[in-house]
Every structure is written in structure tokens, then in C-alpha cells.
Motif scaffolding. Sequence first.
Motif, short mmCIF file in Angstrom:
data_model
loop_
_atom_site.label_atom_id
_atom_site.label_comp_id
_atom_site.label_asym_id
_atom_site.label_seq_id
_atom_site.Cartn_x
_atom_site.Cartn_y
_atom_site.Cartn_z
N GLY A 50 -19.81 -37.15 70.83
CA GLY A 50 -20.69 -37.84 71.77
C GLY A 50 -19.89 -38.67 72.75
N ARG A 51 -20.60 -39.53 73.46
CA ARG A 51 -19.95 -40.37 74.47
C ARG A 51 -18.82 -41.19 73.88
NH1 ARG A 51 -23.41 -42.38 78.88
NH2 ARG A 51 -24.99 -42.72 77.29
N GLN B 106 -25.01 -28.23 73.51
CA GLN B 106 -25.80 -29.48 73.39
C GLN B 106 -26.85 -29.38 72.30
OE1 GLN B 106 -27.17 -31.28 77.07
NE2 GLN B 106 -29.06 -31.90 76.08
N SER C 123 -33.35 -31.55 74.58
CA SER C 123 -33.20 -30.61 75.69
C SER C 123 -32.05 -29.63 75.44
CB SER C 123 -33.02 -31.36 77.01
OG SER C 123 -32.09 -32.41 76.86
N GLY C 124 -31.58 -29.59 74.20
CA GLY C 124 -30.54 -28.63 73.82
C GLY C 124 -31.01 -27.79 72.65
N ILE D 136 -21.49 -40.60 68.19
CA ILE D 136 -22.88 -40.31 68.61
C ILE D 136 -23.75 -41.43 68.06
CG2 ILE D 136 -24.83 -38.73 68.26
CD1 ILE D 136 -22.82 -36.43 68.34
N SER D 137 -24.54 -42.07 68.93
CA SER D 137 -25.27 -43.26 68.48
C SER D 137 -26.44 -42.92 67.57
CB SER D 137 -25.77 -44.05 69.69
OG SER D 137 -26.62 -43.24 70.48
N GLY D 138 -27.03 -41.72 67.77
CA GLY D 138 -28.19 -41.35 66.95
C GLY D 138 -29.49 -41.62 67.67
N HIS E 71 -33.51 -38.50 70.93
CA HIS E 71 -33.38 -37.22 71.65
C HIS E 71 -32.30 -36.34 71.03
CE1 HIS E 71 -35.04 -39.78 75.06
NE2 HIS E 71 -35.95 -38.87 74.83
N HIS E 72 -31.32 -36.95 70.41
CA HIS E 72 -30.28 -36.16 69.75
C HIS E 72 -30.71 -35.80 68.33
CE1 HIS E 72 -26.23 -34.60 69.13
NE2 HIS E 72 -26.30 -35.12 67.92
N ILE F 31 -19.27 -40.84 62.20
CA ILE F 31 -18.14 -41.74 62.47
C ILE F 31 -18.52 -42.54 63.70
CG2 ILE F 31 -15.66 -41.91 62.87
CD1 ILE F 31 -15.41 -38.99 61.90
N ARG G 282 -17.99 -46.76 65.50
CA ARG G 282 -17.39 -48.10 65.29
C ARG G 282 -18.47 -49.17 65.14
NH1 ARG G 282 -14.78 -49.06 71.27
NH2 ARG G 282 -16.76 -49.14 72.38
N ASP G 283 -19.70 -48.84 65.51
CA ASP G 283 -20.79 -49.81 65.41
C ASP G 283 -21.52 -49.64 64.06
OD1 ASP G 283 -23.06 -51.29 65.58
OD2 ASP G 283 -23.92 -50.23 67.30
N ALA H 41 -25.15 -48.60 64.26
CA ALA H 41 -25.57 -47.41 65.04
C ALA H 41 -26.69 -46.68 64.29
CB ALA H 41 -24.37 -46.48 65.25
N LEU I 156 -12.83 -44.12 66.51
CA LEU I 156 -12.49 -42.69 66.51
C LEU I 156 -11.03 -42.44 66.90
CD1 LEU I 156 -15.67 -41.25 68.20
CD2 LEU I 156 -14.74 -40.47 66.04
N ARG I 157 -10.52 -43.34 67.75
CA ARG I 157 -9.14 -43.13 68.21
C ARG I 157 -8.16 -43.23 67.06
NH1 ARG I 157 -10.10 -47.22 73.08
NH2 ARG I 157 -11.19 -48.12 71.32
C1 LIG Z 1 -35.89 -36.15 78.23
C2 LIG Z 1 -34.57 -36.43 77.58
C3 LIG Z 1 -33.95 -35.43 76.87
C4 LIG Z 1 -32.73 -35.67 76.23
N1 LIG Z 1 -32.14 -34.67 75.52
C5 LIG Z 1 -31.02 -34.93 74.84
C6 LIG Z 1 -30.41 -33.91 74.03
O1 LIG Z 1 -30.86 -32.76 73.97
N2 LIG Z 1 -29.31 -34.25 73.33
C7 LIG Z 1 -28.74 -35.50 73.37
O2 LIG Z 1 -27.74 -35.73 72.71
N3 LIG Z 1 -29.28 -36.44 74.16
C8 LIG Z 1 -30.39 -36.19 74.89
N4 LIG Z 1 -30.90 -37.17 75.69
C9 LIG Z 1 -30.14 -38.43 75.85
C10 LIG Z 1 -30.37 -39.40 74.69
O3 LIG Z 1 -31.50 -40.19 74.93
C11 LIG Z 1 -29.15 -40.31 74.49
O4 LIG Z 1 -28.88 -40.99 75.68
C12 LIG Z 1 -27.92 -39.56 74.03
O5 LIG Z 1 -28.21 -38.78 72.88
C13 LIG Z 1 -26.80 -40.54 73.66
O6 LIG Z 1 -25.65 -39.79 73.45
P1 LIG Z 1 -24.42 -40.41 72.64
O7 LIG Z 1 -24.88 -40.78 71.28
O8 LIG Z 1 -23.30 -39.45 72.78
O9 LIG Z 1 -24.04 -41.68 73.53
P2 LIG Z 1 -24.32 -43.22 73.25
O10 LIG Z 1 -25.74 -43.48 72.95
O11 LIG Z 1 -23.71 -43.95 74.41
O12 LIG Z 1 -23.50 -43.53 71.93
C14 LIG Z 1 -22.11 -43.54 71.85
C15 LIG Z 1 -21.75 -44.04 70.46
O13 LIG Z 1 -20.35 -43.96 70.29
C16 LIG Z 1 -19.92 -45.14 69.61
N5 LIG Z 1 -18.52 -45.35 70.02
C17 LIG Z 1 -18.07 -45.70 71.24
N6 LIG Z 1 -16.72 -45.74 71.24
C18 LIG Z 1 -16.32 -45.45 69.97
C19 LIG Z 1 -15.07 -45.36 69.32
N7 LIG Z 1 -13.91 -45.56 70.00
N8 LIG Z 1 -15.01 -45.05 68.02
C20 LIG Z 1 -16.18 -44.84 67.31
N9 LIG Z 1 -17.39 -44.90 67.88
C21 LIG Z 1 -17.47 -45.21 69.19
C22 LIG Z 1 -20.84 -46.24 70.06
O14 LIG Z 1 -20.90 -47.25 69.07
C23 LIG Z 1 -22.16 -45.49 70.20
O15 LIG Z 1 -22.93 -45.56 69.01
C24 LIG Z 1 -32.10 -36.94 76.33
C25 LIG Z 1 -32.74 -37.95 77.09
C26 LIG Z 1 -33.94 -37.70 77.71
C27 LIG Z 1 -34.58 -38.80 78.50
#
Ligand SMILES: Cc1cc2nc3c(=O)[nH]c(=O)nc-3n(C[C@H](O)[C@H](O)[C@H](O)COP(=O)(O)OP(=O)(O)OC[C@H]3O[C@@H](n4cnc5c(N)ncnc54)[C@H](O)[C@@H]3O)c2cc1C
Length: 349
Positions: A212-213, A252, A256-257, A270-272, A275-276, A289, A291-292, A295, A309-310
Motif C-alpha cells: 500500500g501507500r 488492485q 473498485s478492484g 496498508i491501513s485497512g 474500500h480495501h 505490517i 508502523r501504526d 491501523a 517497513l523500511r
Molecule cells: C469509491 C472508492 C473506491 C475505492 N476502491 C478502492 C480499492 O478498490 N482498493 C483500495 O485499496 N482502495 C480503494 N479506495 C481507496 C480507499 O478508501 C483508501 O484510501 C485506500 O485503500 C488506502 O490505501 P492504503 O492503505 O495503501 O493507504 P493509506 O490509507 O494511506 O495507509 C497507508 C498505511 O501505511 C502505514 N505506513 C506508512 N509508512 C509506513 C512505514 N514506513 N512502515 C510501515 N507502515 C507504514 C500507515 O500507518 C498507514 O496505515 C477507494 C475509494 C473510493 C472512494
Amino acid sequence: MWVIVDHTSDEVEDVALELLGLARELADRLGLSVVAVLLGDDVGGLAPLIGQCGADTVYLAESPLLGAYNPDAHTPLLADLIRRQRPSIVLWGATDQGRDLAPRVAARLGTGLASNCTRIDLSEDGLLVMTRPVYGGKASCDVVCPQARPQMATLQPGAVPAKRPDPSRQAQVVPIDVSLSSQSLRLRLEEVIKIPSSALDVTEAEVIVAGGRGVGSEEGFHLVEQLAHLTGAAVAASRPAVDAGWAPYERQVGLSGKTVAPRLYLACGISGANHHVVGMKDSRAVVAINRDPYAPIFQIADVKVVGDLRQVLPSLVERLRRLRQERGTAEDEEVLRTLANMPAARQVS
Ligand SMILES: Cc1cc2nc3c(=O)[nH]c(=O)nc-3n(C[C@H](O)[C@H](O)[C@H](O)COP(=O)(O)OP(=O)(O)OC[C@H]3O[C@@H](n4cnc5c(N)ncnc54)[C@H](O)[C@@H]3O)c2cc1C
């Protein structure tokens, strides 16, 4: 009860096999027969497997004009066939084609369509109960279509298991007249450009490593790919990782995946968000995995690794690489044990 069969030139798509098993079970409860509709060019060779997987009859419509999906050809053909034969239920896979075609046919027939269902069952009075996510996956709702016919739904791939083919079953194949002319087609397929994909499809993988991000960068995502490679897993991604260009859209997972239900889902950074999670919550074991420590992904994780993660990823990749050199493979249990023994890990079950 009809199933519209998604297929490539030489293979029935998994979602169609899943739908056939489901249709067989529901049709038996309702005392209906199962009809599979197979449209394509020279695809009759797929009929035996369709019969073995639950269909009583295969309606086979073959024409060079049906070789590639063309809504101008597929929509009128299916709408006319449904109008003439009047099935009470029509099920489709929520694939690219099903998502495009089913609403077009529903509109022509003036009936409803519950799209992207995660579950399809029957009510006490024999109506189809179609469960689908709403409010971005935060809730799900049961949809029924009490009056208009047919009742129609698209089902997400991987939502139900496929039944094992029964070699003793055979479907009757009924050829369907195709009266299409190329002049009636407003769309013409010029070229198919294949998006390169790694060998493993996420919806079929037993083990998935998802980034994830929080992975932070393209280089960080390479570590996710290495981890997947070492564990024989498929690579998946959250939407931000796909939006950042670290992984292609076909990887994805989420609303939407794709919807996946592997034996092991390893979520990295991945925050959880709902949508995911809606796309992976049926995974048998989840390792997260992050860091929060708060989460939301940890609420559904079987093994929590609270850490950066690093540090965690390179050290995990290194440990697994060593394990692999020593034993030749790195099985799920070894991955779980390695993770659970990492300094930052807290195993919750
Ligand atoms: C209509 C709609 C459809 C969507 N469809 C999807 C979909 O199909 N799939 C999907 O995934 N999302 C979808 N989304 C987006 C969804 O709402 C979230 O924004 C997305 O899932 C967040 O992705 P993420 O967990 O990667 O990022 P974030 O929510 O930004 O989470 C990143 C996480 O990484 C952790 N982190 C950061 N740096 C580090 C580090 N160095 N070491 C360890 N941990 C770290 C943080 O603590 C955080 O928990 C959709 C949104 C909408 C509005």
C-alpha cells in the motif's frame, strides 16, 4: 436459471465455473434447470466442461462477429434470446465484459440488475436475494427484484468456490441462430493490446503479498515483489499504490478492484480502509505490517507486525532468502513463523 459464460478463445473463465456451481445449487432448490449461454467464434469445444460443472443445456451462438466482445453484437443477441425464452434468473460474472453487458441487456428488457454481488441466495418465497456492497463497502444490502423478470445479478469473481467438474454430467447443446450483419455493428475492434501481467492472477492465488501507500516508493514496492517471489505469492496493491504507478490496475484489491480469498494475505503498509478490506476480508489468514499500532487493518489481522517497513521488509526478505537456500522453499507456515518471531511482531492468533 441462466448463466452467461465468460470465456477466452480456449478457456472458460473461473467466474463462469463458480457461477455454474452456484446456479446448479439454487436451481435444484427451485426445481429449475440450468442453461449456460455461450457466445463466441468456434467455442463449442468449451461445452463439455460447462456441462460437467452444472449446466443441463448449453445455448451455443457462434459467429465470427462474436469472436471479440462487441456490445453492438452481444447486447441485441442476448436481449432477444432472453425475451424469447423468458428465463426467470440470469447470472453474469462481474468481469469487465459482464459489467458492461449486463446493464445494457437489463435496460433493454426493462428489468433490474444487482451488480457486483458478493453473495446470491434465495428468500423463503423463492426470490433471488442478491447481496452487494453499498456506501463504499461499509455496509452490504440485500436486493430483491419482486416483479420485473428476469432477476439479474453480476457476481464478483472469487465470491463463491467453483464446484469440481463431474465427468459423468453432460449438457445438451442447442445451437442458436445468429442473424448479425457487420453493417449493424457501430463498433469495430481494431487491435487487442495485452497489458503485460506477471504469471499469477490475484483472484486465483493461494498466497498474496500486497503493498500500500506505506511502502513509500517504487523501490519499496520492489521489496514487496521480492517477498512475493520468495513465497511463491501473487503481488497485489491498494489503490494508492496503483495510482502511484507501482503496480498495474489488474493487481488492485478492493471495492473498485478485485475480490480475493487466498490462504494467506500479507498486507504491507496498508491501513485497512473499508474500500480495501471489502476485497480481501475472506482471506483465511491475514498478516499485516504497519508502523501504526492503531491501523484498522490490525482489527482483521491474525499476525500483527508493528514496525517500519523500511526495516521489516528487507530483513524479512533476507531471512526468507536464507530459508529458501537452506530448504528450497519457504512455505506459509515458515513465513508466518518468521514474521511472528520478528522483534516487532505480536501474534494475535
Ligand atoms: C469509491 C472508492 C473506491 C475505492 N476502491 C478502492 C480499492 O478498490 N482498493 C483500495 O485499496 N482502495 C480503494 N479506495 C481507496 C480507499 O478508501 C483508501 O484510501 C485506500 O485503500 C488506502 O490505501 P492504503 O492503505 O495503501 O493507504 P493509506 O490509507 O494511506 O495507509 C497507508 C498505511 O501505511 C502505514 N505506513 C506508512 N509508512 C509506513 C512505514 N514506513 N512502515 C510501515 N507502515 C507504514 C500507515 O500507518 C498507514 O496505515 C477507494 C475509494 C473510493 C472512494
